[in-house]
Design an enzyme around this catalytic site. Structure first.
Site, PDB file in Angstrom:
ATOM      1  N   ASP A  39       0.857  -1.178   0.000  1.00  0.00           N
ATOM      2  CA  ASP A  39       0.000   0.000   0.000  1.00  0.00           C
ATOM      3  C   ASP A  39       0.895   1.230   0.000  1.00  0.00           C
ATOM      4  O   ASP A  39       1.709   1.414   0.907  1.00  0.00           O
ATOM      5  CB  ASP A  39      -0.890  -0.016   1.254  1.00  0.00           C
ATOM      6  CG  ASP A  39      -1.810   1.184   1.310  1.00  0.00           C
ATOM      7  OD1 ASP A  39      -2.561   1.388   0.344  1.00  0.00           O
ATOM      8  OD2 ASP A  39      -1.782   1.917   2.318  1.00  0.00           O
ATOM      9  N   GLU A  93      -1.400  -1.423  -5.975  1.00  0.00           N
ATOM     10  CA  GLU A  93      -2.683  -0.852  -6.316  1.00  0.00           C
ATOM     11  C   GLU A  93      -2.455   0.158  -7.427  1.00  0.00           C
ATOM     12  O   GLU A  93      -1.472   0.898  -7.406  1.00  0.00           O
ATOM     13  CB  GLU A  93      -3.254  -0.149  -5.084  1.00  0.00           C
ATOM     14  CG  GLU A  93      -4.712   0.131  -5.170  1.00  0.00           C
ATOM     15  CD  GLU A  93      -5.240   0.721  -3.862  1.00  0.00           C
ATOM     16  OE1 GLU A  93      -6.443   0.750  -3.691  1.00  0.00           O
ATOM     17  OE2 GLU A  93      -4.431   1.151  -3.030  1.00  0.00           O
ATOM     18  N   CYS A 113     -12.336  -4.234  14.210  1.00  0.00           N
ATOM     19  CA  CYS A 113     -13.362  -4.924  13.436  1.00  0.00           C
ATOM     20  C   CYS A 113     -14.465  -5.421  14.366  1.00  0.00           C
ATOM     21  O   CYS A 113     -14.207  -6.087  15.359  1.00  0.00           O
ATOM     22  CB  CYS A 113     -12.760  -6.088  12.675  1.00  0.00           C
ATOM     23  SG  CYS A 113     -14.002  -7.024  11.777  1.00  0.00           S
ATOM     24  N   ASP A 172      -3.240   1.086   7.110  1.00  0.00           N
ATOM     25  CA  ASP A 172      -2.422   0.833   5.912  1.00  0.00           C
ATOM     26  C   ASP A 172      -2.059  -0.643   5.767  1.00  0.00           C
ATOM     27  O   ASP A 172      -2.051  -1.191   4.675  1.00  0.00           O
ATOM     28  CB  ASP A 172      -1.140   1.670   5.974  1.00  0.00           C
ATOM     29  CG  ASP A 172      -1.455   3.152   5.991  1.00  0.00           C
ATOM     30  OD1 ASP A 172      -2.497   3.532   5.422  1.00  0.00           O
ATOM     31  OD2 ASP A 172      -0.678   3.922   6.586  1.00  0.00           O
TER      32      ASP A 172
HETATM   33 ZN   LIG Z   1     -12.680  -8.796  11.012  1.00  0.00          ZN
END
Ligand SMILES: [Zn+2]
Length: 396
Positions: A186, A269, A341, A351
């Site tokens: 990245d 990317e 998360c 990143d």
């Molecule tokens: Zn997750």
């Protein structure tokens, strides 16, 4: 595959004079040919152009001095213009990958100068000297050995008055075992590259040199045109630009060599660099980063070492998805550096998470990216105070 090898040379004063004359002639031939192409409805063939701007021009009074230099670089100049046009046309038709190529431009006296010799115009002597037609023998500093017989050599003089020889040679791909199967990278402004294995590469600090350049640029703006002092400032600016470019090149070469050496598949990317440069706030920083240069280097070295080089679409939502479980938390503000998360409970560095997603998408281990694209249009950008979606905002 073909590669370029560049060496510095220190020509004698006499040779510098002959080179200046040669560069001038090459420039005039290019500019005459380009002017002719602009006037004609259909681009004349290379052979026709050569007849007019070299052979024909030598007979006229204004251009007799074309006789004084070797005709090889002059013919090459017309041939190079032909290639420039071909690249431009192919780029327009979408036949050429990479960045858009513009219409060929007139050459200026103040920019980099170059002249290309083919085998008819140069030869390598036994003691390592290079004979150039009508210039004489120059002695390059052989910092590394040429891997094979070169097919052409270009003499270059840059804006800071340094001279180089640049050879085109054929090289053999090297086969070697990679330590890791794959890596995702990245690219960013603050940290140059964050790798999917957690490694980071900081780019050199150009700020100090950049400040000096800006100061001199303000100075040159005040100096009268064609004055001697202005010329001195111009060369000083060119030298500083060279130093920035050299530092960057060195950094990018080392990093790309390391990455290509260690990994079998390299995934990057696709960044819309020209679009980003238009954003004035970031343009200077972005142009200095050299993302495009880095990609070109990685690609070339991958070919050289038998690696696979992949670029994924810039529309992949690599920063919107958890790289562990695939949960989609949606767009997040740039100031948020870390995300917790909600699904699996892992705290993800922004990143590093993106780099891991780039690797996954590149390796084809990712679910339907079309569905992800459709979803992302309905998710709002989370603000730093939305605790339910984000954890530990570290700030910039
Ligand atoms: Zn997750």
């Amino acid at each position: 595959m073909k590669a370029r090898y560049r060496y510095i040379i220190y020509p004698t004063d006499q040779q510098k004079q002959s080179l200046a004359q040669l560069f001038g002639c090459v420039r005039v031939v290019w500019n005459d040919a380009l002017a002719l192409c602009k006037q004609s409805e259909k681009k004349p063939k290379s052979a026709e152009l050569q007849k007019i701007v070299i052979t024909g021009a030598k007979q006229t009074e204004e251009r007799t001095w074309l006789e004084d230099v070797s005709c090889v670089p002059l013919q090459q100049s017309v041939a190079d213009l032909d290639i420039a046009f071909k690249n431009f046309f192919n780029s327009c038709k979408g036949k050429r990958k990479g960045r858009k190529v513009g219409y060929p431009k007139f050459k200026k006296r103040t920019s980099n100068q170059s002249a290309r010799f083919t085998l008819r115009g140069f030869s390598i002597k036994k003691n390592g000297g290079i004979y150039l037609a009508k210039i004489g023998i120059v002695n390059p500093i052989w910092s590394r050995e040429l891997p094979s017989e070169p097919s052409s050599v270009t003499v270059i003089k840059d804006c800071a008055d340094r001279y180089f020889l640049s050879f085109v040679v054929e090289i053999q791909p090297i086969s070697s075992e990679a330590k890791n199967p794959s890596i995702g990278i990245d690219l960013g402004i603050k940290t140059f590259a964050v790798m999917s294995n957690g490694e980071k590469a900081e780019s050199p600090n150009y700020k100090k040199l950049d400040r000096k350049v800006r100061k001199l640029q303000r100075k040159i703006a005040r100096q009268p045109k064609d004055s001697k002092r202005r010329n001195v400032t111009r060369i000083r600016i060119a030298r500083l630009h060279n130093r920035i470019a050299d530092t960057r090149k060195d950094f990018l070469h080392k990093l790309s060599t390391k990455i290509v050496n260690e990994n079998q598949v390299i995934v990057l990317e696709d960044l819309n660099v020209s679009g980003m440069v238009k954003n004035r706030k970031f343009s200077r920083a972005i142009s200095q980063q050299g993302w495009r240069e880095f990609r070109t280097l990685c690609e070339a070295k991958s070919e050289k070492f038998g690696r696979e080089f992949k670029v994924i679409s810039r529309w992949e939502p690599t920063s919107q998805v958890c790289s562990d479980c695939g949960f989609k938390w949606g767009k997040i503000d740039l100031s948020i550096r870390s995300v917790l998360c909600l699904n699996c409970g892992t705290e993800q560095d922004r990143d590093e998470n993106a780099a891991r997603n780039i690797e996954k998408v590149g390796m084809g281990n990712r679910h339907d990216s079309k569905r992800a694209l459709r979803d992302c249009q309905t998710t709002s950008v989370a603000e730093p105070d939305e605790a339910s979606r984000i954890a530990a905002p570290l700030g910039r």
